[in-house]
Design an enzyme around this catalytic site. Structure first.
Site, PDB file in Angstrom:
ATOM      1  N   LYS A 178      45.703  31.129  64.659  1.00  0.00           N
ATOM      2  CA  LYS A 178      45.461  30.967  66.096  1.00  0.00           C
ATOM      3  C   LYS A 178      43.994  30.678  66.340  1.00  0.00           C
ATOM      4  O   LYS A 178      43.140  31.561  66.240  1.00  0.00           O
ATOM      5  CB  LYS A 178      45.854  32.222  66.882  1.00  0.00           C
ATOM      6  N   GLY A 229      35.822  37.362  65.867  1.00  0.00           N
ATOM      7  CA  GLY A 229      35.692  37.423  67.323  1.00  0.00           C
ATOM      8  C   GLY A 229      34.767  38.556  67.716  1.00  0.00           C
ATOM      9  O   GLY A 229      34.031  39.107  66.886  1.00  0.00           O
ATOM     10  N   GLY A 230      34.830  38.929  68.988  1.00  0.00           N
ATOM     11  CA  GLY A 230      33.944  39.972  69.491  1.00  0.00           C
ATOM     12  C   GLY A 230      34.346  41.360  68.982  1.00  0.00           C
ATOM     13  O   GLY A 230      35.503  41.586  68.614  1.00  0.00           O
ATOM     14  N   GLU A 232      34.641  44.153  70.680  1.00  0.00           N
ATOM     15  CA  GLU A 232      35.635  44.801  71.560  1.00  0.00           C
ATOM     16  C   GLU A 232      37.055  44.352  71.188  1.00  0.00           C
ATOM     17  O   GLU A 232      37.963  45.164  71.043  1.00  0.00           O
ATOM     18  CB  GLU A 232      35.373  44.438  73.024  1.00  0.00           C
ATOM     19  N   THR A 233      37.224  43.014  71.048  1.00  0.00           N
ATOM     20  CA  THR A 233      38.556  42.508  70.685  1.00  0.00           C
ATOM     21  C   THR A 233      38.915  43.017  69.287  1.00  0.00           C
ATOM     22  O   THR A 233      40.073  43.365  69.033  1.00  0.00           O
ATOM     23  CB  THR A 233      38.582  40.961  70.698  1.00  0.00           C
ATOM     24  N   GLY A 234      37.935  43.067  68.419  1.00  0.00           N
ATOM     25  CA  GLY A 234      38.166  43.552  67.052  1.00  0.00           C
ATOM     26  C   GLY A 234      38.752  44.952  67.040  1.00  0.00           C
ATOM     27  O   GLY A 234      39.639  45.268  66.242  1.00  0.00           O
ATOM     28  N   GLU A 251      35.554  40.033  61.188  1.00  0.00           N
ATOM     29  CA  GLU A 251      34.221  39.421  61.281  1.00  0.00           C
ATOM     30  C   GLU A 251      33.834  39.467  62.745  1.00  0.00           C
ATOM     31  O   GLU A 251      34.350  38.687  63.550  1.00  0.00           O
ATOM     32  CB  GLU A 251      34.270  37.966  60.789  1.00  0.00           C
ATOM     33  N   CYS A 285      27.335  34.184  65.667  1.00  0.00           N
ATOM     34  CA  CYS A 285      27.378  35.615  65.373  1.00  0.00           C
ATOM     35  C   CYS A 285      26.118  36.017  64.610  1.00  0.00           C
ATOM     36  O   CYS A 285      25.654  37.136  64.692  1.00  0.00           O
ATOM     37  CB  CYS A 285      28.618  35.930  64.556  1.00  0.00           C
ATOM     38  N   GLU A 382      25.034  42.016  72.259  1.00  0.00           N
ATOM     39  CA  GLU A 382      25.135  40.622  71.823  1.00  0.00           C
ATOM     40  C   GLU A 382      25.303  39.739  73.065  1.00  0.00           C
ATOM     41  O   GLU A 382      26.254  39.895  73.820  1.00  0.00           O
ATOM     42  CB  GLU A 382      26.347  40.457  70.912  1.00  0.00           C
TER      43      GLU A 382
HETATM   44  P1  NAD Z   1      36.945  36.966  71.399  1.00  0.00           P
HETATM   45  O1  NAD Z   1      36.927  38.304  70.778  1.00  0.00           O
HETATM   46  O2  NAD Z   1      36.987  36.867  72.870  1.00  0.00           O
HETATM   47  O3  NAD Z   1      38.187  36.103  70.874  1.00  0.00           O
HETATM   48  C1  NAD Z   1      38.414  35.881  69.498  1.00  0.00           C
HETATM   49  C2  NAD Z   1      39.854  35.483  69.295  1.00  0.00           C
HETATM   50  O4  NAD Z   1      40.702  36.598  69.581  1.00  0.00           O
HETATM   51  C3  NAD Z   1      40.340  34.350  70.182  1.00  0.00           C
HETATM   52  O5  NAD Z   1      41.173  33.501  69.434  1.00  0.00           O
HETATM   53  C4  NAD Z   1      41.111  35.082  71.262  1.00  0.00           C
HETATM   54  O6  NAD Z   1      42.116  34.282  71.885  1.00  0.00           O
HETATM   55  C5  NAD Z   1      41.742  36.211  70.472  1.00  0.00           C
HETATM   56  N1  NAD Z   1      42.110  37.400  71.238  1.00  0.00           N
HETATM   57  C6  NAD Z   1      41.655  37.826  72.443  1.00  0.00           C
HETATM   58  N2  NAD Z   1      42.221  39.013  72.769  1.00  0.00           N
HETATM   59  C7  NAD Z   1      43.037  39.354  71.748  1.00  0.00           C
HETATM   60  C8  NAD Z   1      43.886  40.476  71.477  1.00  0.00           C
HETATM   61  N3  NAD Z   1      43.993  41.492  72.339  1.00  0.00           N
HETATM   62  N4  NAD Z   1      44.560  40.499  70.300  1.00  0.00           N
HETATM   63  C9  NAD Z   1      44.427  39.504  69.396  1.00  0.00           C
HETATM   64  N5  NAD Z   1      43.669  38.411  69.614  1.00  0.00           N
HETATM   65  C10 NAD Z   1      42.968  38.336  70.763  1.00  0.00           C
HETATM   66  O7  NAD Z   1      35.660  36.209  70.804  1.00  0.00           O
HETATM   67  P2  NAD Z   1      35.102  34.779  71.176  1.00  0.00           P
HETATM   68  O8  NAD Z   1      34.505  34.830  72.552  1.00  0.00           O
HETATM   69  O9  NAD Z   1      36.112  33.750  70.858  1.00  0.00           O
HETATM   70  O10 NAD Z   1      33.933  34.644  70.087  1.00  0.00           O
HETATM   71  C11 NAD Z   1      32.690  35.219  70.235  1.00  0.00           C
HETATM   72  C12 NAD Z   1      32.568  36.484  69.410  1.00  0.00           C
HETATM   73  O11 NAD Z   1      32.930  36.218  68.060  1.00  0.00           O
HETATM   74  C13 NAD Z   1      31.145  36.997  69.337  1.00  0.00           C
HETATM   75  O12 NAD Z   1      31.136  38.386  69.476  1.00  0.00           O
HETATM   76  C14 NAD Z   1      30.687  36.614  67.952  1.00  0.00           C
HETATM   77  O13 NAD Z   1      29.656  37.388  67.413  1.00  0.00           O
HETATM   78  C15 NAD Z   1      31.949  36.773  67.187  1.00  0.00           C
HETATM   79  N6  NAD Z   1      31.859  35.983  65.951  1.00  0.00           N
HETATM   80  C16 NAD Z   1      31.750  36.648  64.762  1.00  0.00           C
HETATM   81  C17 NAD Z   1      31.613  35.919  63.579  1.00  0.00           C
HETATM   82  C18 NAD Z   1      31.470  36.602  62.242  1.00  0.00           C
HETATM   83  O14 NAD Z   1      31.748  35.949  61.235  1.00  0.00           O
HETATM   84  N7  NAD Z   1      31.068  37.841  62.174  1.00  0.00           N
HETATM   85  C19 NAD Z   1      31.595  34.542  63.633  1.00  0.00           C
HETATM   86  C20 NAD Z   1      31.706  33.910  64.875  1.00  0.00           C
HETATM   87  C21 NAD Z   1      31.855  34.640  66.028  1.00  0.00           C
END
Ligand code: NAD
Length: 490
Positions: A178, A229-230, A232-234, A251, A285, A382
């Site tokens: 996804k 992703g972020g 919080e979502t993690g 990540e 990130c 962040e």
């Molecule tokens: P996000 O957490 O909003 O979304 C990430 C993904 O999760 C998207 O595909 C989103 O649709 C999905 N998602 C949202 N809610 C969900 C849920 N409840 N369950 C499962 N999936 C869900 O992040 P973003 O705004 O897309 O990206 C920015 C964030 O990603 C920043 O915090 C950045 O630091 C982080 N990031 C980390 C790395 C790394 O390798 N450490 C790399 C790039 C980005």
């Protein structure tokens, strides 16, 4: 206005219309225009994708191929990416506002190289005989985990596709992928390009909603989840993944320190500081969003940095002459502006940027705050945008203390010519990568991942590959006389 492309979801080797036939608009943040539509998958659509992945995995159509045969498919994907580089770069720039120079020279070649690297891996997955001081023949076998769910962020869509899909595939897994709803067009076009390379059902892609993400995270039919992703979502994903104790690789976010010592090459450090916060408009990130400057060079460095940042050429990401594009969306830009307001309120000094330079699209000037205290919101949270927090330090110990005073631990940069200092400081930094006299050195051979709330697990390298395998120990007892200890215990 040019043609608006439409993409459905990709399930079991077919492009299918989602259940509710809904789509979302993909907006080019350079001009605010809709340039594509992607399907909005719900949980039922996602379940179909999961079922297809499960069926393909159980059939062995992919998992039972030799590593060499799977590798050939990955190398074929790399070749197709390179053969369609121009179109993919343009779509990636349109989707997330990253400059065309960036997508042409970094994103697309990196995605291809990652498929090539994992496609040529072989000995790392071969059975390994153990030398055990006992009368046994013991070996380790690497097997696929099963069905891998992969959810990723919008800032490097094609690169993340490579980082997750290539190692998962070479290990023999089937996948439900996804991409982020904000920027999935280049990934979906890539799926069209590579759709015939793999057996059907091995790679399935759902788009357009966090509902699809939740369905993947919660599914009891998925064996492993890799998430970018972020934080919080993690956390939510981690909770959902616990429903069937999925293997998890997270990540997450970062607030990385870029430490500039007075004894560095100042010009190199200036270039590095610019790249660390203003490449991809700071939406990384790994952004070096906290610039730690040694007191002796603070004023001189800030002055030069201000000059460089305020002269960046801002404009349409598709223009080769542009150095700084828009942010990924207006909504995201608004969240960055809120942090800028907070920085001003908490007493940091805005020395450059902070304004919207172009009305249409999602532009924001490169922004620098000085006189930042590490406890301020703009030093702890962040921002994920082009906002730099400059912090003064005096001496090595204070630099390390400030650098480590963060809930995150993704990367750190050090700029100095002192070899012994490099050794001391890099050992004491609590993060997954330390770049010395450089920024952003990603290599397929080198594992990447976080400490603390930046997540766990690794991508790339052998360590990244091993996230996607089960390790099986096969042990044959050869006790003389045929009766092992267990066989003769009772
Ligand atoms: P996000 O957490 O909003 O979304 C990430 C993904 O999760 C998207 O595909 C989103 O649709 C999905 N998602 C949202 N809610 C969900 C849920 N409840 N369950 C499962 N999936 C869900 O992040 P973003 O705004 O897309 O990206 C920015 C964030 O990603 C920043 O915090 C950045 O630091 C982080 N990031 C980390 C790395 C790394 O390798 N450490 C790399 C790039 C980005």
């Amino acid at each position: 206005m040019s043609e608006v492309r439409e993409f459905q979801i990709f399930v079991d080797g077919l492009w299918i219309t989602p259940n509710k036939n809904q789509a979302i608009d993909c907006v080019n943040p350079s001009n605010g225009e809709v340039f594509a539509k992607i399907a909005k998958a719900d949980s039922d659509d996602t379940q179909k994708a999961i079922d297809a992945a499960r069926k393909s995995f159980e059939s062995g159509a992919w998992a039972n191929l030799s590593i060499k045969e799977r590798g050939k498919c990955l190398v074929a994907i790399a070749k197709l990416i390179r053969g369609n580089a121009k179109e993919l770069s343009e779509l990636e720039s349109k989707a997330c506002g990253k400059t065309i120079k960036h997508t042409t020279f970094i994103d697309v070649p990196t995605a291809a190289d990652t498929f090539e690297y994992f496609g040529r891996i072989e000995k790392e997955l071969q059975d390994r005989k153990l030398n055990i001081n006992a009368p046994v023949d013991s070996k380790i076998c690497y097997e696929p985990v099963g069905v891998v769910g992969a959810i990723s962020a919008w800032n490097y869509p094609l690169i993340f596709f490579g980082w997750k899909v290539a190692p998962a595939l070479i290990a023999g897994n089937s996948i439900v992928y996804k991409p982020s709803s904000v920027a999935s067009v280049a990934v979906m076009r890539l799926i069209e390009i590579i759709q015939d390379v793999l057996p059907k059902g091995v790679l399935n892609v759902v788009t357009g909603s966090s509902e699809a993400g939740s369905a993947i995270a919660e599914s009891k039919d998925i064996d492993m989840l890799t998430f970018t992703g972020g934080t919080e979502t993690g956390r939510k994903v981690m909770q959902a993944a616990s429903l069937n104790t999925k293997r998890l690789c997270l990540e997450l976010g970062g607030k990385s320190p870029n430490i500039v010592f007075a004894d560095c090459d100042i010009d190199a450090a200036l270039g590095g500081a610019m790249s660390a916060i203003f490449m991809n408009q700071g939406q990384m990130c790994t952004a070096g969003s906290r610039l730690l400057l040694e007191d002796k060079i603070y004023d001189e460095f800030v002055e030069k940095l201000k000059g460089k940042a305020s002269s960046l050429k801002i404009g349409d990401a598709l223009d080769y002459a542009i150095e700084f594009g828009p942010l990924a969306s207006k909504a995201h830009r608004d969240s960055v502006i809120k942090f800028i307001e907070q920085g001003k309120k908490e007493g940091a000094k805005l020395v450059c940027g902070g304004n919207v330079p172009i009305e249409k699209g999602a532009f924001l000037e490169p922004t620098i705050f000085t006189d930042v205290d590490n406890q301020m919101t703009i030093a702890q949270e962040e921002i994920f945008g082009p906002v730099l927090s400059v912090i003064k330090f005096s001496g090595e110990d204070q630099a390390i203390e400030i650098a480590n005073d963060s809930k995150y631990g993704l990367v750190a940069m050090i700029w100095t010519k002192d070899i012994e200092k490099i050794d001391r400081v890099s050992k004491r930094l609590r993060c997954g990568t330390v770049w010395i006299n450089t920024y952003g050195g990603f290599y397929n051979e080198a594992p990447f991942g976080g400490y603390k709330q930046s997540g766990f697990g690794r991508e790339l390298g052998v360590e990244g590959l091993l996230e996607y395998v089960q390790v099986k120990h096969i042990c044959l007892d050869k006790t003389p006389g045929g009766k092992s200890l267990a066989a003769s215990w009772f």
